[in-house]
Design a protein around this motif. Structure first.
Motif, PDB file in Angstrom:
ATOM      1  N   LYS A   9     -47.144   1.874 -48.981  1.00  0.00           N
ATOM      2  CA  LYS A   9     -48.186   2.765 -49.503  1.00  0.00           C
ATOM      3  C   LYS A   9     -49.534   2.075 -49.652  1.00  0.00           C
ATOM      4  O   LYS A   9     -50.350   2.460 -50.490  1.00  0.00           O
ATOM      5  CB  LYS A   9     -47.742   3.345 -50.848  1.00  0.00           C
ATOM      6  CG  LYS A   9     -46.503   4.227 -50.754  1.00  0.00           C
ATOM      7  CD  LYS A   9     -46.077   4.746 -52.115  1.00  0.00           C
ATOM      8  CE  LYS A   9     -44.827   5.593 -52.023  1.00  0.00           C
ATOM      9  NZ  LYS A   9     -44.368   6.067 -53.355  1.00  0.00           N
ATOM     10  N   HIS A  10     -49.797   1.064 -48.841  1.00  0.00           N
ATOM     11  CA  HIS A  10     -51.092   0.375 -48.874  1.00  0.00           C
ATOM     12  C   HIS A  10     -52.022   1.019 -47.848  1.00  0.00           C
ATOM     13  O   HIS A  10     -51.630   1.237 -46.692  1.00  0.00           O
ATOM     14  CB  HIS A  10     -50.907  -1.110 -48.576  1.00  0.00           C
ATOM     15  CG  HIS A  10     -50.090  -1.815 -49.617  1.00  0.00           C
ATOM     16  ND1 HIS A  10     -48.708  -1.765 -49.631  1.00  0.00           N
ATOM     17  CD2 HIS A  10     -50.441  -2.578 -50.685  1.00  0.00           C
ATOM     18  CE1 HIS A  10     -48.249  -2.467 -50.652  1.00  0.00           C
ATOM     19  NE2 HIS A  10     -49.281  -2.960 -51.310  1.00  0.00           N
ATOM     20  N   ILE A  11     -53.231   1.302 -48.266  1.00  0.00           N
ATOM     21  CA  ILE A  11     -54.162   2.035 -47.413  1.00  0.00           C
ATOM     22  C   ILE A  11     -55.112   1.090 -46.693  1.00  0.00           C
ATOM     23  O   ILE A  11     -55.533   0.052 -47.245  1.00  0.00           O
ATOM     24  CB  ILE A  11     -54.955   3.070 -48.254  1.00  0.00           C
ATOM     25  CG1 ILE A  11     -55.688   4.048 -47.344  1.00  0.00           C
ATOM     26  CG2 ILE A  11     -55.911   2.372 -49.227  1.00  0.00           C
ATOM     27  CD1 ILE A  11     -56.258   5.246 -48.082  1.00  0.00           C
ATOM     28  N   PHE A  12     -55.444   1.458 -45.449  1.00  0.00           N
ATOM     29  CA  PHE A  12     -56.379   0.678 -44.630  1.00  0.00           C
ATOM     30  C   PHE A  12     -57.451   1.648 -44.135  1.00  0.00           C
ATOM     31  O   PHE A  12     -57.215   2.464 -43.232  1.00  0.00           O
ATOM     32  CB  PHE A  12     -55.642   0.022 -43.453  1.00  0.00           C
ATOM     33  CG  PHE A  12     -54.662  -1.034 -43.880  1.00  0.00           C
ATOM     34  CD1 PHE A  12     -55.021  -2.379 -43.885  1.00  0.00           C
ATOM     35  CD2 PHE A  12     -53.380  -0.689 -44.295  1.00  0.00           C
ATOM     36  CE1 PHE A  12     -54.115  -3.353 -44.288  1.00  0.00           C
ATOM     37  CE2 PHE A  12     -52.466  -1.653 -44.690  1.00  0.00           C
ATOM     38  CZ  PHE A  12     -52.831  -2.989 -44.698  1.00  0.00           C
ATOM     39  N   ALA A  30     -38.820   8.872 -45.099  1.00  0.00           N
ATOM     40  CA  ALA A  30     -39.820   8.897 -46.168  1.00  0.00           C
ATOM     41  C   ALA A  30     -40.396  10.304 -46.334  1.00  0.00           C
ATOM     42  O   ALA A  30     -40.581  10.790 -47.461  1.00  0.00           O
ATOM     43  CB  ALA A  30     -40.928   7.894 -45.874  1.00  0.00           C
ATOM     44  N   VAL A  31     -40.694  10.963 -45.219  1.00  0.00           N
ATOM     45  CA  VAL A  31     -41.215  12.338 -45.281  1.00  0.00           C
ATOM     46  C   VAL A  31     -40.192  13.253 -45.947  1.00  0.00           C
ATOM     47  O   VAL A  31     -40.528  14.072 -46.815  1.00  0.00           O
ATOM     48  CB  VAL A  31     -41.550  12.850 -43.862  1.00  0.00           C
ATOM     49  CG1 VAL A  31     -41.914  14.337 -43.904  1.00  0.00           C
ATOM     50  CG2 VAL A  31     -42.692  12.044 -43.255  1.00  0.00           C
ATOM     51  N   GLU A  32     -38.937  13.097 -45.553  1.00  0.00           N
ATOM     52  CA  GLU A  32     -37.865  13.917 -46.129  1.00  0.00           C
ATOM     53  C   GLU A  32     -37.723  13.660 -47.630  1.00  0.00           C
ATOM     54  O   GLU A  32     -37.506  14.584 -48.415  1.00  0.00           O
ATOM     55  CB  GLU A  32     -36.551  13.606 -45.406  1.00  0.00           C
ATOM     56  CG  GLU A  32     -35.370  14.431 -45.853  1.00  0.00           C
ATOM     57  CD  GLU A  32     -34.093  14.084 -45.095  1.00  0.00           C
ATOM     58  OE1 GLU A  32     -33.020  14.580 -45.507  1.00  0.00           O
ATOM     59  OE2 GLU A  32     -34.163  13.305 -44.102  1.00  0.00           O
ATOM     60  N   ARG A  33     -37.857  12.400 -48.012  1.00  0.00           N
ATOM     61  CA  ARG A  33     -37.705  12.033 -49.424  1.00  0.00           C
ATOM     62  C   ARG A  33     -38.816  12.628 -50.285  1.00  0.00           C
ATOM     63  O   ARG A  33     -38.578  13.123 -51.387  1.00  0.00           O
ATOM     64  CB  ARG A  33     -37.698  10.510 -49.541  1.00  0.00           C
ATOM     65  CG  ARG A  33     -37.619   9.957 -50.951  1.00  0.00           C
ATOM     66  CD  ARG A  33     -36.319  10.274 -51.616  1.00  0.00           C
ATOM     67  NE  ARG A  33     -36.114   9.486 -52.833  1.00  0.00           N
ATOM     68  CZ  ARG A  33     -35.354   9.880 -53.846  1.00  0.00           C
ATOM     69  NH1 ARG A  33     -34.725  11.051 -53.793  1.00  0.00           N
ATOM     70  NH2 ARG A  33     -35.195   9.109 -54.907  1.00  0.00           N
ATOM     71  N   TYR A  39     -38.138   1.670 -48.579  1.00  0.00           N
ATOM     72  CA  TYR A  39     -39.214   1.760 -47.582  1.00  0.00           C
ATOM     73  C   TYR A  39     -40.537   2.146 -48.260  1.00  0.00           C
ATOM     74  O   TYR A  39     -41.573   1.524 -48.034  1.00  0.00           O
ATOM     75  CB  TYR A  39     -38.837   2.789 -46.529  1.00  0.00           C
ATOM     76  CG  TYR A  39     -39.934   3.105 -45.537  1.00  0.00           C
ATOM     77  CD1 TYR A  39     -40.153   2.287 -44.433  1.00  0.00           C
ATOM     78  CD2 TYR A  39     -40.750   4.223 -45.702  1.00  0.00           C
ATOM     79  CE1 TYR A  39     -41.153   2.576 -43.515  1.00  0.00           C
ATOM     80  CE2 TYR A  39     -41.755   4.513 -44.798  1.00  0.00           C
ATOM     81  CZ  TYR A  39     -41.953   3.688 -43.708  1.00  0.00           C
ATOM     82  OH  TYR A  39     -42.957   3.974 -42.810  1.00  0.00           O
ATOM     83  N   LEU A  40     -40.482   3.157 -49.102  1.00  0.00           N
ATOM     84  CA  LEU A  40     -41.703   3.650 -49.736  1.00  0.00           C
ATOM     85  C   LEU A  40     -42.315   2.625 -50.691  1.00  0.00           C
ATOM     86  O   LEU A  40     -43.531   2.607 -50.897  1.00  0.00           O
ATOM     87  CB  LEU A  40     -41.400   4.942 -50.491  1.00  0.00           C
ATOM     88  CG  LEU A  40     -41.126   6.164 -49.607  1.00  0.00           C
ATOM     89  CD1 LEU A  40     -40.548   7.306 -50.431  1.00  0.00           C
ATOM     90  CD2 LEU A  40     -42.409   6.603 -48.902  1.00  0.00           C
TER      91      LEU A  40
END
Length: 400
Positions: free
Chosen positions: A39-42, A92-95, A34-35
């Motif tokens: 991780k692309h920013i807008f 993802a937060v947990e990872r 998933y990660l």
């Protein structure tokens, strides 16, 4: 805002990876998948550019993930998107942070009584409304093949919830699931109904339950494990393997069956495994072990897929060509790709040649009849319009 790269509009590949449980060992692999893509920013000045450092910095301190719930037709159990999107973000937060966030729904189905609800609590309520509800089950039974597949879909979603949020389903609900769908606790005749209507849905629900046990998400007792294995093996022996996204080519599941039945002290268990194993070897044999022997077949729209009901298809699913992939996915109820190759580059696997009539465009439509019929109708219509105006003008003059 962070998300997929521009041009990427779906996380379907991730749902495929989650359900292909025989292809991964731990949840960290799912989190990393998933990660790797999100991780692309807008933002102003940067639109869809990779921004790993900014992502990791922003996600620190996250303690709650919130998802809006506005749809009356679906819920956290009946929709895969609740575990796929919100659940994946929780993972993802947990990872990254090492801390498991809360997951909550903003329930705005009724705007006048909007509220916040814990996602796991909403999930457990939905089991009572759907999968453990006699009236709901009877409604699904009236839908036949599709109703059976929807029951299977809820079991599949239960497994996925456990991947994203271990303990979200809980042993009590797994046990109840087994009692309702396998033991027929509500006396609905589900086993016979599945066998007549859609045995592959029952097979695939059992496969998801067995995978929940094998992965450690359900702490079932030994007798429950053996019962699930016996039911699964018996259905495969009778109808062949479905090639579902969970079970297709799942060698880890196959080894699990061998441990539970093939090495059992019971001769009956060993016989069940032998019958199951014969179907497994027949339909998922190594490409190097044999070559196709089936002759070409005529294309026939009445030929059903492996997941068709037995009353419209053969009692066993079609044999899979030895040169094709051993991993077949479920139909795109979820929009998932199939096969054990890269979903985005997989090509159509080799299969026995299929012949049929080619559809050829018809010739241009024949020209309109040249007997003047159409022209006469136009002249008649024009004459009627002129007559109408003349009569109107005459009446107006007479009144004057």
């Amino acid at each position: 805002i962070f998300g997929l790269a521009p041009g990427r509009e779906s996380t379907g590949a991730l749902s495929y990876q989650v359900l292909r449980s025989g292809d991964w060992e731990d949840r960290e692999q799912i989190a990393d998948a998933y990660l790797a893509t999100h991780k692309h920013i807008f933002t102003a000045g940067a639109w869809g550019e990779p921004a790993e450092a900014a992502y990791h910095q922003t996600i620190q301190g996250t303690h709650t993930v919130v998802r809006s719930w506005s749809d009356h037709m679906t819920g956290p159990l009946a929709s895969r998107y609740t575990w796929l999107h919100g659940g994946a973000l929780c993972l993802a937060v947990e990872r990254i942070t090492g801390r498991r966030p809360e997951y909550r729904f903003s329930d705005v189905r009724d705007p006048d009584s909007a509220t916040m609800i814990d996602a796991e609590e909403a999930l457990r309520r939905e089991y009572r409304v759907r999968l453990f509800n006699r009236k709901w089950l009877e409604g699904m039974m009236k839908e036949g093949y599709a109703g059976a597949d929807h029951m299977r879909f809820l079991v599949s979603n239960s497994f996925a919830w456990e991947v994203m949020r271990p303990g979200s389903v809980g042993d009590a609900n797994w046990n109840e699931m087994k009692q309702v769908l396998v033991d027929d606790k509500l006396n609905l005749g589900l086993r016979d109904w599945f066998d007549r209507t859609n045995p592959y849905a029952h097979q695939d629900a059992l496969a998801a339950m067995l995978e929940a046990v094998r992965k450690g998400y359900w702490q079932a007792d030994q007798e429950t494990k053996r019962q699930l294995a016996r039911e699964y093996a018996s259905i495969v022996a009778r109808h062949g393997m479905s090639g579902n996204i969970v079970s297709g080519g799942n060698r880890a599941l196959h080894r699990h069956l061998e441990e539970l039945l093939g090495r059992s002290d019971s001769q009956d268990d060993r016989d069940r495994f032998a019958a199951y194993d014969a179907k497994y070897q027949e339909q998922f044999r190594s490409p190097a072990s044999s070559t196709p022997t089936e002759p070409p077949v005529d294309l026939d729209i009445t030929t059903a897929a492996p997941s068709a009901a037995p009353d419209v298809a053969a009692s066993t699913s079609p044999a899979i060509d030895s040169s094709s992939s051993s991993n077949d996915a479920e139909p795109p109820n979820d929009g998932d790709p199939s096969g054990d190759t890269d979903p985005e580059s997989a090509s159509v696997a080799a299969s026995p040649s299929i012949t049929g009539r080619q559809l050829v465009p018809s010739e241009s439509p024949p020209p309109a009849a040249a007997d003047g019929t159409e022209a006469r109708w136009y002249l008649l219509l024009g004459g009627l319009v002129i007559a109408f105006f003349l009569i109107g003008a005459f009446r107006g003059r007479s009144r004057a």
